[in-house]
Design an enzyme around this catalytic site. Structure first.
Site, short mmCIF file in Angstrom:
data_model
loop_
_atom_site.label_atom_id
_atom_site.label_comp_id
_atom_site.label_asym_id
_atom_site.label_seq_id
_atom_site.Cartn_x
_atom_site.Cartn_y
_atom_site.Cartn_z
N HIS A 7 0.82 -1.40 -0.02
CA HIS A 7 0.05 -0.12 0.09
C HIS A 7 0.86 1.23 -0.03
O HIS A 7 1.85 1.26 0.69
CB HIS A 7 -0.76 0.11 1.21
CG HIS A 7 -1.96 1.09 1.17
ND1 HIS A 7 -3.03 1.17 0.54
CD2 HIS A 7 -1.81 2.21 1.90
CE1 HIS A 7 -3.79 2.20 0.86
NE2 HIS A 7 -3.21 2.96 1.64
N VAL B 70 1.31 -2.60 5.79
CA VAL B 70 2.33 -2.41 4.64
C VAL B 70 2.00 -3.07 3.40
O VAL B 70 2.56 -2.79 2.39
CB VAL B 70 3.72 -3.14 5.28
CG1 VAL B 70 3.60 -4.26 5.27
CG2 VAL B 70 4.64 -2.52 4.29
N GLU B 71 1.02 -3.87 3.58
CA GLU B 71 0.52 -4.58 2.38
C GLU B 71 -1.03 -4.07 1.80
O GLU B 71 -1.00 -3.31 1.10
CB GLU B 71 0.31 -6.15 2.71
CG GLU B 71 1.95 -6.84 3.16
CD GLU B 71 1.63 -8.23 3.47
OE1 GLU B 71 1.40 -9.06 2.47
OE2 GLU B 71 1.68 -8.48 4.60
N MET B 72 -2.16 -4.76 2.25
CA MET B 72 -3.34 -4.32 1.65
C MET B 72 -4.04 -3.24 2.52
O MET B 72 -4.98 -2.58 1.83
CB MET B 72 -4.16 -5.51 1.40
CG MET B 72 -3.96 -6.49 0.22
SD MET B 72 -4.94 -7.91 0.02
CE MET B 72 -4.37 -8.72 -1.43
#
Length: 351
Positions: A95, A137-139
């Site tokens: 993200h 830090v991802e979705m």
């Protein structure tokens, strides 16, 4: 005298040349005591009966970027089925172009791992599926926002109702995870190594068989064993000799963050080696791009031995026999948004 010196100069390299170990007559039987061939059908999953409807729903969710807060990232973004089940990056981009802390493991054959993630913090693929969705830090999404997104599209509601029984509300975060797990359980890649284990002598080349022999005799199979040729247990990285700081970052202590046990410092799940020729870069840090270099590093760090170049070549030949046939996956046509579908967000949700 000149002829004598010439003869000696030619003979000397021959005396020190590498001689591969002969292929044992019982190689298959010996290998079957350590490895298992992949099943010919979709494996059963604990507490999650697999059905065609559940697989179809899971495939849609796997490819749908609207599961992420930004509407940009899907499971396939970091576990690209067209490139070995990973993203071929040192660490994944999440993200807002954030860089993740570790290399993305392949999703191919992940159903056979003892646990998921490098540190084993997820007990199965259901638990794993929930993690990236909520990781900032991802979705960068929340379960509530994901479910609101899915419920806003009638086709998804119909698919959930067809895939699951019982309960008035079947569009849940738990069921999302079960559907993704069901789809990922189908991502099994039979390879020449499996054909050899199943009785086909011609499935592997002589170099690959020599590499397999070396792989077992050197002790590589002590950690990389079982159906996934790894992924079955946790071991310290740098058992015999600590690798360089870029390959083993000092701040990433691996499984220690999960167990808070000193003995788990720098302990990681042994990497499953199926399709390893397709999944560079290597190690949890993603700092090594060449498979031969990765094998040589494992020799010094885990075996305490500097492998000869010819030995590395044979080991890589064996690893190439683990490259399997990826099942054909047709991209799903996803449901269209409606007026009530939440709009993409640039911020990290849930904060």
């Amino acid at each position: 005298m000149k002829m004598l010196f010439t003869t000696m100069a030619v003979a000397l390299p021959a005396a020190t040349a590498f001689a591969a170990e002969p292929i044992p007559a019982d190689l298959r039987e010996t290998a079957l005591a350590t490895f298992k061939a992949l099943p010919s059908t979709t494996p059963a999953v604990a507490n999650n009966p697999i059905t065609p409807e559940k697989i179809a729903l899971g495939k849609a969710l796997f490819f749908d970027p609207r599961v992420s807060a930004s509407g940009v990232l899907s499971c396939n973004s970091c576990h690209n089925l067209a490139t070995g089940g990973d993203d071929n990056l040192e660490t994944s981009i999440g993200h807002g172009w954030q860089k993740g802390p570790r290399n993305a493991p392949t999703v191919l054959n992940a159903i056979f791992n003892i646990a998921q993630f490098w540190d084993g913090r997820a007990e199965d693929l259901k638990a794993q599926a929930k993690g990236p969705v909520q990781a900032g830090v991802e979705m960068a999404n929340t379960p509530g926002q994901v479910i609101a997104t899915l419920k806003s599209m009638p086709q998804y509601v119909d698919w959930f109702n067809a895939a699951f029984t019982g309960g008035a509300d079947r569009v849940t975060f738990d069921n999302l995870a079960k559907a993704v797990e069901a789809f990922e359980a189908t991502l099994v890649t039979p390879a020449p190594f499996d054909a050899f284990l199943n009785g086909d002598d011609a499935a592997m080349t002589s170099e690959q068989k020599q590499g397999l022999t070396l792989f077992m005799n050197k002790g590589c199979s002590s950690c990389h064993a079982g159906m996934n040729v790894g992924g079955q247990d946790f071991y310290q990285f740098g058992l015999m000799e600590k690798p360089s700081a870029d390959v083993l970052p000092e701040k990433d202590k691996g499984r220690f963050a999960v167990t808070n046990t000193a003995d788990d410092s720098y302990v990681f799940r042994a990497a499953p080696l199926r399709n390893v020729a397709l999944t560079a870069p290597y190690f949890h840090s993603g700092k090594v791009w060449d498979l031969k270099q990765a094998v040589a590093i494992m020799g010094t760090t885990q075996l305490g031995e500097e492998l000869k170049e010819e030995e590395v070549d044979l080991l890589v030949a064996f690893l190439n026999s683990l490259t399997g046939k990826v099942p054909e996956v047709v991209l799903p046509i996803l449901p269209a948004e409606t007026a009530t579908t939440p709009r993409p967000a640039s911020q990290i949700l849930g904060k």
